[in-house]
Design an enzyme around this catalytic site. Sequence first.
Site, PDB file in Angstrom:
ATOM      1  N   GLY A 261     -25.638   2.615   2.102  1.00  0.00           N
ATOM      2  CA  GLY A 261     -24.132   3.312   1.205  1.00  0.00           C
ATOM      3  C   GLY A 261     -24.982   2.936  -0.197  1.00  0.00           C
ATOM      4  O   GLY A 261     -24.374   2.077  -0.784  1.00  0.00           O
ATOM      5  N   VAL A 262     -25.629   3.300  -0.823  1.00  0.00           N
ATOM      6  CA  VAL A 262     -25.889   2.779  -2.266  1.00  0.00           C
ATOM      7  C   VAL A 262     -25.009   3.794  -3.612  1.00  0.00           C
ATOM      8  O   VAL A 262     -25.791   4.693  -4.592  1.00  0.00           O
ATOM      9  CB  VAL A 262     -27.320   2.767  -2.604  1.00  0.00           C
ATOM     10  CG1 VAL A 262     -27.703   1.427  -1.982  1.00  0.00           C
ATOM     11  CG2 VAL A 262     -27.710   4.206  -2.150  1.00  0.00           C
ATOM     12  N   GLY A 263     -23.630   4.017  -3.331  1.00  0.00           N
ATOM     13  CA  GLY A 263     -22.808   4.914  -3.778  1.00  0.00           C
ATOM     14  C   GLY A 263     -22.101   3.794  -5.268  1.00  0.00           C
ATOM     15  O   GLY A 263     -22.974   3.237  -5.281  1.00  0.00           O
TER      16      GLY A 263
ATOM     17  N   TYR B  52     -24.783   0.574  -5.608  1.00  0.00           N
ATOM     18  CA  TYR B  52     -26.322   0.943  -6.323  1.00  0.00           C
ATOM     19  C   TYR B  52     -25.672  -0.202  -7.185  1.00  0.00           C
ATOM     20  O   TYR B  52     -27.003  -0.869  -7.585  1.00  0.00           O
ATOM     21  CB  TYR B  52     -25.616   1.928  -7.290  1.00  0.00           C
ATOM     22  CG  TYR B  52     -26.408   2.126  -8.935  1.00  0.00           C
ATOM     23  CD1 TYR B  52     -27.533   2.296  -8.618  1.00  0.00           C
ATOM     24  CD2 TYR B  52     -25.960   1.418 -10.197  1.00  0.00           C
ATOM     25  CE1 TYR B  52     -28.616   2.236  -9.763  1.00  0.00           C
ATOM     26  CE2 TYR B  52     -26.050   1.506 -10.725  1.00  0.00           C
ATOM     27  CZ  TYR B  52     -27.882   2.404 -11.164  1.00  0.00           C
ATOM     28  OH  TYR B  52     -28.673   1.527 -12.450  1.00  0.00           O
TER      29      TYR B  52
ATOM     30  N   VAL C 298     -20.326   1.196  -5.761  1.00  0.00           N
ATOM     31  CA  VAL C 298     -20.760  -0.644  -5.518  1.00  0.00           C
ATOM     32  C   VAL C 298     -21.962  -0.823  -4.815  1.00  0.00           C
ATOM     33  O   VAL C 298     -23.135  -1.800  -5.467  1.00  0.00           O
ATOM     34  CB  VAL C 298     -19.906  -1.864  -4.417  1.00  0.00           C
ATOM     35  CG1 VAL C 298     -19.561  -2.475  -4.031  1.00  0.00           C
ATOM     36  CG2 VAL C 298     -18.240  -1.122  -4.694  1.00  0.00           C
TER      37      VAL C 298
ATOM     38  N   LYS D 258       1.099  -1.114  -0.255  1.00  0.00           N
ATOM     39  CA  LYS D 258       0.679   0.143  -0.211  1.00  0.00           C
ATOM     40  C   LYS D 258       0.802   1.180   0.338  1.00  0.00           C
ATOM     41  O   LYS D 258       1.724   1.042   0.556  1.00  0.00           O
ATOM     42  CB  LYS D 258      -0.884  -0.009   0.840  1.00  0.00           C
ATOM     43  CG  LYS D 258      -2.039   0.792   1.320  1.00  0.00           C
ATOM     44  CD  LYS D 258      -3.297  -0.168   0.589  1.00  0.00           C
ATOM     45  CE  LYS D 258      -4.530   0.837   0.337  1.00  0.00           C
ATOM     46  NZ  LYS D 258      -5.757   0.012  -0.105  1.00  0.00           N
TER      47      LYS D 258
END
Length: 362
Positions: free
Chosen positions: A195-197, A201, A199, A93
């Site tokens: 959370g429907v951002g 959605y 992913v 990372k």
Amino acid sequence: MMVSSKRLYQEAPVDLFEYADELRYGEMHLDVDPDLGYHAIVAIHNTQRGPAIGGCRFIEYESTDDALRDAMRLARGMTYKSAITGLDHGGGKAVIVRPPELTASQRESIFERFGAFIDGFDGRYVTCEDSGTLVSDMNLVHGETDHVLGYDTAQGGSGDPSPVTAFGVRRGLEAAVHHRYSRNTLEGLHVAIQGVGSVGYYLADELDERGADLTVADVDQSAVNMCVEQFDANVVEPDAIYDVDCDIFAPCALGAVLNDETIPRLRCDIVAGAANNQLADEHRHARQLDERGILYAPDYAINAGGLINVAEEYRGYDRDRALDQAGDIYETMHQIFERSEIENRPTAEIADRIVEEMLYDH
Ligand code: NAD
């Protein structure tokens, strides 16, 4: 340059090498340009299975110590995600500490400099997008090195990984449903998505297509509206999502959402979602879920579709192959659930154990 600044140790509450021992490191590298306000860290946790892959964060940190620890913890997470997915990659990372004031030209110079830094690893660490970085930043990195993934599709990159991540989450969720209810369809099951951002959605779309009933919550009203219009989803206020009486809770927004306050409120049989680091305390909260009889799909195993997608780009991108491999998350989940039952230990512990046996028990 290896970590050697005395300041780092004086500021660290716990000795950095002790932390590195605990996480079974690995290497840490720094790259600095004081005139540019550029401070970058690359943590390479493990390359036993192949070149380390992991995103580059570009966010503000309260201290150097926080930035180092974030890079170290996240790189280790990538080792575990790669290994449980069966990828021939290790974990790494990068963190670039975002300056509080940032001009467009400074941003450009920072990512060019970072590209040259990454090139120096000669492919032992391969970078890609993460929190705070954009496809345009990765395009700049790509100008300096070939060891970057997730740059512009116009330049031959694989683009947005979210649909593949959502597909993998859906397969993992189906494995959980099969294990818990002995059934092969999602028809009529009630899934609460936090959370429907990106992913969330795509996951809603996958689930709606298979006849699931949806309740969604998001702090972004337009994201919620789309789900109402397209999937006839029920809506609750963001904090009320934990109280929804449902079959499956799918966290797809933030980390640490499974904690002392929320776990007692859950009214579901399964937790299966895309968010990273869902358990506030990896051991305690895995046990709490287990004690409540809630089947938990370990986050780094169920959300590996994004990593599979970028790793596929490393080999020469083939979307069908990426989807095929993300589909294998179904079998991985079954393996975890079955062993958890046999050994009577929480699923999160079993996932860690599987990886540690692969890497350290010879
Ligand atoms: P995103 O930013 O596109 O979506 C997150 C959504 O959560 C946004 O719509 C946001 O408004 C919403 N949100 C924020 N706070 C909320 C709250 N308190 N309650 C309800 N909703 C809230 O991010 P994403 O790419 O969809 O990723 C979602 C999660 O999945 C993250 O934890 C990410 O690390 C993880 N993940 C993503 C991928 C990927 O391919 N994008 C891969 C693996 C893991």
